[in-house]
Scaffold this motif. Structure first.
Motif, short mmCIF file in Angstrom:
data_model
loop_
_atom_site.label_atom_id
_atom_site.label_comp_id
_atom_site.label_asym_id
_atom_site.label_seq_id
_atom_site.Cartn_x
_atom_site.Cartn_y
_atom_site.Cartn_z
N GLN A 6 0.83 -1.21 0.00
CA GLN A 6 0.00 0.00 0.00
C GLN A 6 0.87 1.26 0.00
OE1 GLN A 6 -3.48 -0.17 -0.33
NE2 GLN A 6 -2.72 -2.22 -0.84
N ARG A 57 1.51 3.70 2.01
CA ARG A 57 2.37 4.00 3.17
C ARG A 57 3.59 3.09 3.20
NH1 ARG A 57 -2.04 1.26 5.03
NH2 ARG A 57 -1.67 -0.66 6.23
N THR A 58 3.42 1.84 2.75
CA THR A 58 4.55 0.92 2.69
C THR A 58 5.53 1.34 1.61
OG1 THR A 58 3.12 -0.89 3.41
CG2 THR A 58 5.20 -1.49 2.36
N GLY A 99 3.03 -2.95 -5.80
CA GLY A 99 2.71 -1.67 -5.18
C GLY A 99 3.44 -0.51 -5.83
N GLN A 133 1.90 0.22 -9.17
CA GLN A 133 0.59 0.84 -9.02
C GLN A 133 0.70 2.31 -8.64
OE1 GLN A 133 -2.49 -0.29 -9.52
NE2 GLN A 133 -3.52 1.55 -8.75
N TRP A 134 1.58 2.63 -7.71
CA TRP A 134 1.61 3.99 -7.16
C TRP A 134 2.69 4.88 -7.76
CZ3 TRP A 134 -2.86 4.06 -5.12
CH2 TRP A 134 -3.36 2.95 -4.45
#
Length: 311
Positions: free
Chosen positions: A208, A210-211, A246, A249-250
């Motif tokens: 996610q 934050r990770t 992740g 995605q981000w």
């Protein structure tokens, strides 16, 4: 980096030369009594060793693989061995896996067979398996199959990585004194092998924001650290595959691609601020395996070569 240009004069010497680089073993010649035509060149990456090996004759080998795993990737010919579940025959596009501290028999290494042999320290690869796959107390021993398909997907990518390293076996100063480069390449070899052996990449959900942000902050704080995919996954508390998902995605890139961008920025700043350091020195300091790779990445990013930027 051994480079055996003048071959050994007898089979006992040939066996000892290979044992020095890889493992003690029992070598048996399968017919004929001609002199060996040994091929052996290796590059040592610390926790991993990559080499090209060919005997030039039909041989059989018995070995316990003490303290290390071995993956043999045929470039030509075929390699027959006895695995846990029967006979294993590997040809180009496949690889045979031998487990650490486990008796194994290569029943026929044919005279035309040259392999890329990748050796991993067993304790280190077991730790990497836990970090890369995001599983506790798994190790590599139970995850590795007797044979790998290297014709497509992660297997093909891993084969290409091994081949790219083997293409430089004639260059004894390939990595100079850069532990940073060697550690990263060993980590990349381990991660690629483990993800090929375990296509699901371990359990867990996609990392996610934050990770991802926590990993990004650490990469900016210490980009010169010899980061491996396993290091970053351990920091995130997930598997390599889930962390990659992740980041894509981000941030639209993999963790390794992001780190390369950070290092390229630092190298650019150092290149302009310190004219006493050569381009090769700057490249090695920031984890690039060669000045040519650094120059290619630099040109893509800044539109000119490092030497042109200085002028």
């Amino acid at each position: 980096m051994p480079d055996r240009r003048r071959g050994p004069s007898d089979w006992g010497q040939a066996s000892r030369v290979v044992a020095d680089a890889y493992f003690p073993h029992q070598l048996r010649l399968l017919g004929g009594s001609h002199e060996p035509r040994l091929t052996l060149r290796t590059v040592d990456l610390g926790h991993a060793l990559v080499g090209q090996v060919g005997w030039g004759a039909d041989v059989a080998i018995e070995c316990d693989y003490p303290g290390a795993y071995e993956v043999n990737v045929p470039l030509t010919g075929h390699l027959e061995s006895r695995g846990r579940h029967g006979r294993v025959t590997s040809v180009p596009g496949q690889a045979t896996v031998f487990r650490a501290d486990t008796p194994a028999q290569i029943t026929h290494w044919d005279a035309t067979c040259t392999v890329l042999g990748v050796k991993f320290d067993s304790a280190w690869l077991d730790r990497e398996a836990e970090r890369v796959l995001g599983l506790d107390r798994v190790g590599a021993h139970g995850r590795l199959p007797d044979q790998l398909d290297l014709g497509a997907g992660p297997g093909l990518a891993w084969r290409q990585l091994v081949a790219s390293l083997s293409a430089h076996l004639h260059a004894p100063d390939l990595f100079g004194d850069s532990d940073l480069v060697r550690d990263q390449l060993a980590g990349a070899l381990a991660a690629g092998l483990l993800l090929t052996s375990c296509p699901d990449g371990g359990r867990g959900a996609m990392a996610q924001p934050r990770t991802v942000r926590r990993v990004v902050e650490h990469l900016h704080d210490d980009p010169a650290r010899p980061w491996t995919a396993g290091d970053m996954a351990a920091l995130a508390g997930t598997s390599v595959r889930r962390l990659q998902e992740g980041f894509r995605q981000w941030l639209g890139c993999t963790p390794t691609e992001y780190l390369a961008g950070v290092r390229l920025q630092r190298a650019h700043a150092q290149l302009l601020a310190d004219p006493t350091r050569t381009v090769s020195d700057v490249a090695a300091a920031w984890g690039f395996s060669s000045a040519s790779r650094f120059a290619a990445a630099y040109r893509r990013r800044y539109g000119c070569s490092p030497s042109e930027a200085r002028r």
